[in-house]
Design a protein around this motif. Structure first.
Motif, PDB file in Angstrom:
ATOM      1  N   PRO A 217       0.817  -1.216   0.000  1.00  0.00           N
ATOM      2  CA  PRO A 217       0.000   0.000   0.000  1.00  0.00           C
ATOM      3  C   PRO A 217       0.849   1.262   0.000  1.00  0.00           C
ATOM      4  N   ASN A 218       0.312   2.297  -0.623  1.00  0.00           N
ATOM      5  CA  ASN A 218       0.952   3.624  -0.672  1.00  0.00           C
ATOM      6  C   ASN A 218       2.367   3.575  -1.229  1.00  0.00           C
ATOM      7  N   GLY A 219       2.593   2.634  -2.139  1.00  0.00           N
ATOM      8  CA  GLY A 219       3.860   2.605  -2.858  1.00  0.00           C
ATOM      9  C   GLY A 219       5.027   2.003  -2.099  1.00  0.00           C
ATOM     10  N   ARG A 220       4.808   1.448  -0.907  1.00  0.00           N
ATOM     11  CA  ARG A 220       5.952   0.862  -0.208  1.00  0.00           C
ATOM     12  C   ARG A 220       6.332  -0.483  -0.840  1.00  0.00           C
ATOM     13  N   ASN A 221       7.538  -0.932  -0.564  1.00  0.00           N
ATOM     14  CA  ASN A 221       7.980  -2.221  -1.092  1.00  0.00           C
ATOM     15  C   ASN A 221       7.155  -3.342  -0.474  1.00  0.00           C
ATOM     16  N   ILE A 222       7.053  -4.457  -1.219  1.00  0.00           N
ATOM     17  CA  ILE A 222       6.337  -5.631  -0.726  1.00  0.00           C
ATOM     18  C   ILE A 222       7.012  -6.115   0.568  1.00  0.00           C
ATOM     19  N   ALA A 223       6.187  -6.468   1.563  1.00  0.00           N
ATOM     20  CA  ALA A 223       6.696  -6.965   2.851  1.00  0.00           C
ATOM     21  C   ALA A 223       5.732  -8.042   3.340  1.00  0.00           C
ATOM     22  N   TRP A 224       6.225  -8.958   4.165  1.00  0.00           N
ATOM     23  CA  TRP A 224       5.327 -10.032   4.624  1.00  0.00           C
ATOM     24  C   TRP A 224       5.556 -10.456   6.064  1.00  0.00           C
ATOM     25  N   GLU A 225       6.490  -9.834   6.738  1.00  0.00           N
ATOM     26  CA  GLU A 225       6.733 -10.231   8.133  1.00  0.00           C
ATOM     27  C   GLU A 225       6.559  -9.052   9.074  1.00  0.00           C
ATOM     28  N   THR A 226       5.817  -9.282  10.163  1.00  0.00           N
ATOM     29  CA  THR A 226       5.681  -8.274  11.206  1.00  0.00           C
ATOM     30  C   THR A 226       5.600  -9.009  12.548  1.00  0.00           C
ATOM     31  N   THR A 227       5.098  -8.358  13.576  1.00  0.00           N
ATOM     32  CA  THR A 227       4.954  -9.011  14.883  1.00  0.00           C
ATOM     33  C   THR A 227       3.576  -8.693  15.462  1.00  0.00           C
ATOM     34  N   VAL A 228       3.196  -9.449  16.461  1.00  0.00           N
ATOM     35  CA  VAL A 228       1.944  -9.173  17.164  1.00  0.00           C
ATOM     36  C   VAL A 228       1.978  -7.752  17.733  1.00  0.00           C
ATOM     37  N   GLY A 229       3.103  -7.372  18.350  1.00  0.00           N
ATOM     38  CA  GLY A 229       3.213  -6.039  18.947  1.00  0.00           C
ATOM     39  C   GLY A 229       3.000  -4.932  17.927  1.00  0.00           C
ATOM     40  N   GLU A 230       3.593  -5.107  16.743  1.00  0.00           N
ATOM     41  CA  GLU A 230       3.440  -4.102  15.679  1.00  0.00           C
ATOM     42  C   GLU A 230       1.986  -4.016  15.217  1.00  0.00           C
ATOM     43  N   GLU A 231       1.346  -5.170  15.067  1.00  0.00           N
ATOM     44  CA  GLU A 231      -0.057  -5.167  14.613  1.00  0.00           C
ATOM     45  C   GLU A 231      -0.955  -4.490  15.659  1.00  0.00           C
ATOM     46  N   LYS A 232      -0.716  -4.804  16.942  1.00  0.00           N
ATOM     47  CA  LYS A 232      -1.554  -4.209  17.984  1.00  0.00           C
ATOM     48  C   LYS A 232      -1.420  -2.684  17.995  1.00  0.00           C
ATOM     49  N   ALA A 233      -0.188  -2.224  17.753  1.00  0.00           N
ATOM     50  CA  ALA A 233       0.055  -0.785  17.842  1.00  0.00           C
ATOM     51  C   ALA A 233      -0.389  -0.048  16.582  1.00  0.00           C
ATOM     52  N   HIS A 234      -0.237  -0.698  15.413  1.00  0.00           N
ATOM     53  CA  HIS A 234      -0.342   0.089  14.179  1.00  0.00           C
ATOM     54  C   HIS A 234      -1.321  -0.419  13.142  1.00  0.00           C
ATOM     55  N   ASN A 235      -1.953  -1.584  13.341  1.00  0.00           N
ATOM     56  CA  ASN A 235      -2.842  -2.075  12.268  1.00  0.00           C
ATOM     57  C   ASN A 235      -3.965  -1.060  12.022  1.00  0.00           C
ATOM     58  N   ILE A 236      -4.134  -0.665  10.759  1.00  0.00           N
ATOM     59  CA  ILE A 236      -5.072   0.425  10.452  1.00  0.00           C
ATOM     60  C   ILE A 236      -6.538   0.009  10.632  1.00  0.00           C
ATOM     61  N   HIS A 237      -6.818  -1.281  10.699  1.00  0.00           N
ATOM     62  CA  HIS A 237      -8.213  -1.705  10.896  1.00  0.00           C
ATOM     63  C   HIS A 237      -8.495  -2.167  12.319  1.00  0.00           C
ATOM     64  N   VAL A 238      -7.531  -2.789  12.956  1.00  0.00           N
ATOM     65  CA  VAL A 238      -7.803  -3.386  14.275  1.00  0.00           C
ATOM     66  C   VAL A 238      -6.813  -2.958  15.350  1.00  0.00           C
ATOM     67  N   GLY A 239      -5.875  -2.077  15.011  1.00  0.00           N
ATOM     68  CA  GLY A 239      -4.870  -1.659  15.989  1.00  0.00           C
ATOM     69  C   GLY A 239      -5.443  -0.672  17.004  1.00  0.00           C
ATOM     70  N   GLN A 240      -4.675  -0.395  18.025  1.00  0.00           N
ATOM     71  CA  GLN A 240      -5.032   0.582  19.068  1.00  0.00           C
ATOM     72  C   GLN A 240      -6.424   0.329  19.621  1.00  0.00           C
ATOM     73  N   GLY A 241      -6.737  -0.970  19.779  1.00  0.00           N
ATOM     74  CA  GLY A 241      -7.983  -1.329  20.458  1.00  0.00           C
ATOM     75  C   GLY A 241      -9.259  -0.996  19.713  1.00  0.00           C
ATOM     76  N   ALA A 242      -9.234  -0.998  18.374  1.00  0.00           N
ATOM     77  CA  ALA A 242     -10.461  -0.749  17.603  1.00  0.00           C
ATOM     78  C   ALA A 242     -11.565  -1.693  18.077  1.00  0.00           C
ATOM     79  N   THR A 243     -12.784  -1.186  18.194  1.00  0.00           N
ATOM     80  CA  THR A 243     -13.867  -2.015  18.735  1.00  0.00           C
ATOM     81  C   THR A 243     -14.432  -2.944  17.666  1.00  0.00           C
TER      82      THR A 243
END
Ligand code: FE2
Length: 294
Positions: A217-243
């Motif tokens: 997305p947004n022109g960044r290079n293809i990536a496929w590895e992250t962590t649970v901590g990163e997803e919790k903090a930054h996932n645009i749909h479910v991060g930061q405690g989205a209800t």
């Protein structure tokens, strides 16, 4: 979350193989202490316009396994993919191993057996696969004990595979800036997807997460590895405690705008057969197009 087989000290060697035609990432997962390995979500190449099937992507995986002297024990499908064709039987034919998928494959087979008007010779009992996983099941890859979480929502048969400190989420999650997968296929459910994502996010923060897809997305290079901590903090749909409520609203509205995946018609027919190409009455490989059936 706790599972008796959760073991963050086990660190499998993970190699991703990106398929630019379908934005799928296939994985070879190696036991660090033996030659055993598994392949997760392989891809068979198709030129749908020409009805031509080839195996360049799978051949690269086979070459890698041979070059490293590995022994293939499992071919895992995280779910019945709607956007690419599995190469599991092709790879199995060259290297052996067992093909495994979630036990709810039977629900998917029932749904799409009707859509494609399959005859009684199409078994809806999952018997095309060597193993059907249920929530909490474990299996071995050499000395590694893997376990599975049933993570429905995108499809009813979606499973997340946890192997040491590496977790393969299928289409349950995308990279943090990609969010989540659609939940509007038959048997999909946005609320269930939210609940499944919470189960994945309940794994340890330093758990490595491996995606099945990335679209840069947004022109960044293809990536496929992250962590649970990163997803919790930054996932645009479910991060930061989205209800759950806000996720369902967002997901439902977004899905209503999405076109069908380009390869959904051939993908479903092949993948619900564990990657085998269907044949007509004379035994010739043949795919159908149900008109206004999807
Ligand atoms: Fe998918």
């Amino acid at each position: 979350m706790t599972h008796p087989a959760l073991n963050m000290d086990l660190k499998p060697i993970v190699t991703g193989f990106f398929d630019p035609a379908t934005n799928t990432i296939s994985y070879v997962v190696q036991d660090p202490d033996s030659p055993a390995c598994a392949v997760i979500d392989s891809v068979m190449d198709i030129d749908y316009a020409a009805g031509r099937i080839t195996y360049d992507h799978a051949d690269a995986i086979i070459a890698f396994i041979r070059a490293h002297g590995l022994r293939l024990e499992w071919l895992i499908e995280t779910h019945v993919h709607a956007d690419h064709l599995s190469a599991a039987p092709y790879i199995q034919g060259k290297l052996g191993g067992k093909i495994g998928i979630g036990a709810n494959i039977t629900v998917v087979q029932d749904t799409f057996g009707k859509v494609f008007n399959e005859g009684t010779e199409f078994q809806r009992d999952g018997s095309q696969f060597d193993a059907l996983f249920r929530d909490g099941d474990t299996y071995q890859i050499g000395g590694m004990t893997a376990f599975v979480l049933h993570t429905p929502g995108h499809t009813p048969a979606c499973m997340t595979h946890v192997i040491g400190n590496a977790t393969f989420v299928g289409d349950t999650l995308f990279m943090p800036d990609g969010g989540s997968a659609r939940a509007d296929f038959p048997g999909g459910d946005a609320g269930e997807l939210y609940d499944s994502i919470q189960r994945v996010l309940a794994l340890p923060d330093d758990m490595r997460l491996f995606m099945c897809h990335d679209y840069g997305p947004n022109g960044r290079n293809i990536a496929w590895e992250t962590t649970v901590g990163e997803e919790k903090a930054h996932n645009i749909h479910v991060g930061q405690g989205a209800t759950r409520e806000s996720f369902i609203k967002f997901r439902t509205e977004r899905d209503a705008t999405l076109a069908m995946p380009r390869l959904i018609i051939p993908s479903l027919q092949v993948n619900m057969r564990a990657g085998e190409i269907p044949t007509d009455a004379s035994g010739r490989p043949m795919l159908k197009v149900p008109v206004n059936g999807l």
